[in-house]
Design a protein around this motif. Structure first.
Motif, PDB file in Angstrom:
ATOM      1  N   ILE A 506       0.856  -1.188   0.000  1.00 53.88           N
ATOM      2  CA  ILE A 506       0.000   0.000   0.000  1.00 53.88           C
ATOM      3  C   ILE A 506       0.888   1.233   0.000  1.00 53.88           C
ATOM      4  N   GLN A 507       0.593   2.173  -0.891  1.00 51.47           N
ATOM      5  CA  GLN A 507       1.409   3.375  -1.013  1.00 51.47           C
ATOM      6  C   GLN A 507       0.648   4.588  -0.492  1.00 51.47           C
ATOM      7  N   ARG A 508       1.269   5.334   0.361  1.00 50.46           N
ATOM      8  CA  ARG A 508       0.686   6.571   0.862  1.00 50.46           C
ATOM      9  C   ARG A 508       0.963   7.674  -0.163  1.00 50.46           C
ATOM     10  N   ARG A 509      -0.092   8.360  -0.654  1.00 48.96           N
ATOM     11  CA  ARG A 509       0.111   9.394  -1.659  1.00 48.96           C
ATOM     12  C   ARG A 509      -0.967  10.471  -1.540  1.00 48.96           C
ATOM     13  N   ARG A 510      -0.624  11.644  -2.103  1.00 48.97           N
ATOM     14  CA  ARG A 510      -1.521  12.798  -2.107  1.00 48.97           C
ATOM     15  C   ARG A 510      -1.691  13.305  -3.543  1.00 48.97           C
ATOM     16  N   ILE A 511      -2.878  13.791  -3.810  1.00 51.45           N
ATOM     17  CA  ILE A 511      -3.212  14.355  -5.122  1.00 51.45           C
ATOM     18  C   ILE A 511      -3.809  15.742  -4.894  1.00 51.45           C
ATOM     19  N   TRP A 512      -3.377  16.697  -5.695  1.00 52.29           N
ATOM     20  CA  TRP A 512      -3.949  18.049  -5.648  1.00 52.29           C
ATOM     21  C   TRP A 512      -4.473  18.419  -7.038  1.00 52.29           C
ATOM     22  N   VAL A 513      -5.613  19.077  -7.047  1.00 49.86           N
ATOM     23  CA  VAL A 513      -6.204  19.595  -8.289  1.00 49.86           C
ATOM     24  C   VAL A 513      -6.462  21.091  -8.092  1.00 49.86           C
ATOM     25  N   ARG A 514      -5.901  21.909  -8.961  1.00 48.54           N
ATOM     26  CA  ARG A 514      -6.122  23.358  -8.891  1.00 48.54           C
ATOM     27  C   ARG A 514      -6.775  23.801 -10.189  1.00 48.54           C
ATOM     28  N   ALA A 515      -7.771  24.665 -10.077  1.00 49.60           N
ATOM     29  CA  ALA A 515      -8.463  25.219 -11.258  1.00 49.60           C
ATOM     30  C   ALA A 515      -8.638  26.723 -11.048  1.00 49.60           C
ATOM     31  N   VAL A 516      -8.020  27.522 -11.924  1.00 47.80           N
ATOM     32  CA  VAL A 516      -8.106  28.985 -11.823  1.00 47.80           C
ATOM     33  C   VAL A 516      -8.404  29.548 -13.204  1.00 47.80           C
ATOM     34  N   THR A 517      -8.939  30.733 -13.214  1.00 53.55           N
ATOM     35  CA  THR A 517      -9.264  31.395 -14.485  1.00 53.55           C
ATOM     36  C   THR A 517      -8.039  32.125 -15.000  1.00 53.55           C
ATOM     37  N   GLY A 518      -7.687  31.849 -16.246  1.00 52.57           N
ATOM     38  CA  GLY A 518      -6.517  32.486 -16.841  1.00 52.57           C
ATOM     39  C   GLY A 518      -6.813  33.898 -17.310  1.00 52.57           C
ATOM     40  N   GLU A 519      -5.766  34.555 -17.834  1.00 51.95           N
ATOM     41  CA  GLU A 519      -5.906  35.932 -18.286  1.00 51.95           C
ATOM     42  C   GLU A 519      -6.873  36.055 -19.451  1.00 51.95           C
ATOM     43  N   ASP A 520      -6.978  34.993 -20.253  1.00 52.94           N
ATOM     44  CA  ASP A 520      -7.884  35.035 -21.394  1.00 52.94           C
ATOM     45  C   ASP A 520      -9.270  34.516 -21.066  1.00 52.94           C
ATOM     46  N   VAL A 522     -10.055  31.599 -19.855  1.00 61.38           N
ATOM     47  CA  VAL A 522     -10.139  30.132 -19.939  1.00 61.38           C
ATOM     48  C   VAL A 522      -9.568  29.538 -18.656  1.00 61.38           C
ATOM     49  N   THR A 523     -10.219  28.483 -18.147  1.00 62.37           N
ATOM     50  CA  THR A 523      -9.792  27.847 -16.900  1.00 62.37           C
ATOM     51  C   THR A 523      -8.547  27.002 -17.126  1.00 62.37           C
ATOM     52  N   VAL A 524      -7.559  27.188 -16.252  1.00 63.56           N
ATOM     53  CA  VAL A 524      -6.325  26.397 -16.278  1.00 63.56           C
ATOM     54  C   VAL A 524      -6.422  25.343 -15.167  1.00 63.56           C
ATOM     55  N   VAL A 525      -6.312  24.074 -15.565  1.00 64.14           N
ATOM     56  CA  VAL A 525      -6.392  22.960 -14.613  1.00 64.14           C
ATOM     57  C   VAL A 525      -5.002  22.381 -14.398  1.00 64.14           C
ATOM     58  N   GLU A 526      -4.628  22.239 -13.133  1.00 70.90           N
ATOM     59  CA  GLU A 526      -3.357  21.592 -12.781  1.00 70.90           C
ATOM     60  C   GLU A 526      -3.637  20.421 -11.846  1.00 70.90           C
ATOM     61  N   MET A 527      -2.945  19.301 -12.094  1.00 73.71           N
ATOM     62  CA  MET A 527      -3.012  18.136 -11.210  1.00 73.71           C
ATOM     63  C   MET A 527      -1.581  17.696 -10.891  1.00 73.71           C
ATOM     64  N   ALA A 528      -1.349  17.350  -9.640  1.00 81.31           N
ATOM     65  CA  ALA A 528      -0.024  16.897  -9.232  1.00 81.31           C
ATOM     66  C   ALA A 528      -0.172  15.865  -8.129  1.00 81.31           C
ATOM     67  N   GLY A 529       0.821  14.997  -8.004  1.00 84.52           N
ATOM     68  CA  GLY A 529       0.800  13.959  -6.978  1.00 84.52           C
ATOM     69  C   GLY A 529       2.147  13.823  -6.300  1.00 84.52           C
ATOM     70  N   LEU A 530       2.116  13.364  -5.046  1.00 86.26           N
ATOM     71  CA  LEU A 530       3.332  13.164  -4.278  1.00 86.26           C
ATOM     72  C   LEU A 530       3.162  11.890  -3.442  1.00 86.26           C
ATOM     73  N   GLY A 531       4.122  10.991  -3.541  1.00 89.74           N
ATOM     74  CA  GLY A 531       4.081   9.754  -2.777  1.00 89.74           C
ATOM     75  C   GLY A 531       5.121   9.754  -1.689  1.00 89.74           C
ATOM     76  N   ARG A 532       4.897   8.887  -0.667  1.00 91.60           N
ATOM     77  CA  ARG A 532       5.858   8.788   0.432  1.00 91.60           C
ATOM     78  C   ARG A 532       7.156   8.147  -0.035  1.00 91.60           C
ATOM     79  N   SER A 533       7.064   7.278  -1.017  1.00 85.07           N
ATOM     80  CA  SER A 533       8.245   6.622  -1.568  1.00 85.07           C
ATOM     81  C   SER A 533       8.135   6.621  -3.078  1.00 85.07           C
ATOM     82  N   GLU A 534       9.286   6.450  -3.726  1.00 83.71           N
ATOM     83  CA  GLU A 534       9.294   6.425  -5.182  1.00 83.71           C
ATOM     84  C   GLU A 534       8.530   5.202  -5.691  1.00 83.71           C
ATOM     85  N   SER A 535       7.636   5.456  -6.633  1.00 82.82           N
ATOM     86  CA  SER A 535       6.850   4.354  -7.190  1.00 82.82           C
ATOM     87  C   SER A 535       6.372   4.744  -8.575  1.00 82.82           C
TER      88      SER A 535
END
Length: 569
Positions: A506-520, A522-535
């Motif tokens: 079992i791997q401990r991990r976190r996921i983040w999703v950010r959504a913001v309105t860009g200058e034009d 249009v919504t910019v969506v970002e997703m990123a993840g971080l695990g406790r160990s390399e996998s």
């Protein structure tokens, strides 16, 4: 714009600052994922209290616990190589005779009592304390982690190891709502924030780690409990005879230091029949095929008799005790008469097997009731050798050709005098002490010895009586063991395996999703993840989540730039 086109991490204009920021983000997030207690680098404070706190922190560190576990494994090796007093005193005596130069060192190191020695007990207790000291702070920290919420998204998600981004025409609120529903459906714990959603999963990894260490403590307690309160005894039972589970009934008995004879469960059994089958011919001739003891047993003083079969590795379980079938052999029935023809002894005498074909040796001891022709009390002794299948006169020595009783023969030598049983010293029932005895002689002065078939008689010289080989009986040896804590030890072992599997897979991990309105707009969506160990599974999981979310918030089409009229060809 597609998801895969933006799946790479953006480069910063300042490489040094970017690297420093990345390290800081990853270190902070990684420290939040860990529930392990921080190790102390040295004594805290000054004086005795500081040293005591430092020693305690070292003792309760996981590193020291692993070292103690390794030492415990090493300490158990002498117990498997050197005979133990608690198992077999005769083997201990033989080892001392064979390795006389090592006896002094072995006794000082308590190598004949490894599992109760001071050094093994010290390792055992230190390991017990170390594991408890490791588990308690980790447990409280893990409880705090369970009660906490996923942390807010880092400012620069593109610096995390797994990252992707795209633009969509969906509003930020719609994207975050879809993201929260998606992550919650994948059993992530979610926490909405300002312009982002945080999610975390894999808490069972640390739970498995804690279960593994708790299970080790449970097994240590179970083994200690079993060692202190265990009892084990052996009994040879003739066919047709019985056994009652009382201390005086055992041929040999050993127990833990806190065992009470009153703790023996009350039960009894009778050996009704004993079946043994062997390979009749071929290269495996004489090899055992099946052993089975048919018994009638009863629980308690007034229990109803019940039938049962005891086989090798299939013990009889009665009131928490297990009755194992260990071995079997033959007991020739012998009768002895005095000069007047009176039968002074008649009994089945168990013989001790010497080889796989049950060539057996034993002793027949007549201690009471015999008087010689002068009316003087005397004791008789007969050393005997028994073979269930004799090769035939002139075709070999007294060695059995097959373990079944196809051609039984018993050879005996007769002695008279004192058996030494009145000295108060213990004797081996299978051996004859002839130091105070004289062997009967024939008329020509040769020692009296004879081979007998069932039903044959050997006359003692000068009308001193006779010895008759009446027949054959069978015997079986049983081991009655009471091992408390075995069920608890099994449960601990199963829990340890389950906990170890959880902590590994079992791997401990976190996921983040950010959504913001860009200058034009249009919504910019970002997703990123971080695990406790390399996998390698984290980027794959993030890619799968991003692809699913992309279906709800597809990429916006790139605007088409118009060419001025003057520039058209």
């Amino acid at each position: 714009m597609s998801t895969t086109e933006n799946a790479s991490t953006e480069a910063s204009h300042d490489p040094a600052a970017a690297t420093a920021a990345t390290d800081a983000v990853e270190a902070a997030a990684g420290s939040q994922l860990s529930t392990a207690p921080e190790e102390d680098s040295g004594p805290v404070g000054i004086g005795v209290i500081g040293w005591a706190r430092w020693i305690w922190r070292q003792l309760t560190s996981m590193r020291v616990a692993l070292i103690l576990l390794f030492l415990l494994s090493l300490g158990a090796i002498p117990g498997s190589l050197i005979p133990q007093n608690s198992v077999d005193l005769m083997k201990v005596a033989e080892w001392k005779r064979t390795h006389a130069s090592w006896v002094t060192v072995a006794e000082k190191l308590q190598l004949f009592d490894v599992y109760t020695s001071f050094w093994f007990s010290a390792i055992y207790i230190l390991l017990f304390v170390s594991l408890i000291g490791c588990i308690l702070p980790r447990t409280w920290q893990f409880v705090g982690q369970l009660r906490g919420r996923p942390p807010a998204a880092p400012r620069r998600l593109d610096r995390l190891p797994a990252h992707t981004t795209w633009r969509t025409e969906k509003s930020p609120d719609e994207v975050l709502a879809h993201a929260k529903t998606l992550l919650a459906g994948r059993r992530f714990r979610t926490e909405p924030g300002e312009g982002h959603v945080s999610a975390e999963k894999g808490y069972l990894r640390e739970a498995g780690n804690l279960i593994f260490h708790v299970a080790l403590i449970v097994m240590l307690v179970a083994f200690a409990w079993g060692k202190l309160f265990m009892s084990e005894g052996g009994k040879l039972v003739l066919r047709g005879s019985g056994f009652a589970n009382t201390l005086t009934q055992y041929d040999d008995f050993k127990s833990g230091s806190m065992f009470d004879p009153d703790d023996l469960p009350p039960f009894s059994f009778t050996l009704d029949e004993f079946d043994a089958t062997f390979e009749p011919d071929g290269p495996q001739k004489g090899t055992p095929r099946d052993f089975k003891a048919h018994v009638t047993y009863s629980e308690g003083a007034d229990g109803k008799p019940k039938k049962a079969d005891i086989e090798v590795n299939k013990p009889l379980e009665v009131d928490g005790s297990k009755v194992y079938l260990l071995g079997h052999g033959y007991a020739p029935i012998v009768s002895v008469t005095d000069p007047t023809g009176k039968v002074v002894f008649k009994d089945a005498v168990p013989m001790l097997p010497q080889d796989k074909n049950l060539t057996s040796r034993g002793a027949i001891k007549v201690t009471d009731g015999y008087k010689n022709k002068n009316g003087e009390k005397e004791q008789l002794g007969f050393s005997a050798q028994f073979v269930p299948t004799f090769a035939g006169k002139g075709q070999g020595t007294m060695l059995s050709q097959f373990p079944d009783a196809n051609f039984p023969v018993m050879a005996i030598n007769a002695y008279h005098g004192s058996l030494g049983v009145d000295s108060g010293l213990p004797q081996n029932v299978y051996q004859l002490d002839t130091t105070k005895m004289q062997q009967f002689k024939k008329e020509n002065g040769d020692p009296l010895a004879k081979m007998l078939l069932p039903g044959e008689t050997m006359e003692l010289p000068d009308g001193a009586g006779s010895v008759k080989f009446e027949g054959i009986e069978r015997w079986a040896t049983f081991s009655v063991t009471h091992q408390p804590g075995s069920g608890l030890a099994l449960a601990g072992a199963i829990a340890a395996i389950a906990g170890l599997a959880g902590s590994l897979f079992i791997q401990r991990r976190r996921i983040w999703v950010r959504a913001v309105t860009g200058e034009d707009g249009v919504t910019v969506v970002e997703m990123a993840g971080l695990g406790r160990s390399e996998s390698a599974r984290l980027p794959q999981e993030l890619s799968d989540l991003a692809a699913t979310l992309h279906q709800q918030a597809p990429s916006a089409s790139d605007p088409v730039e118009e060419t001025p009229e003057g520039e058209r060809g």
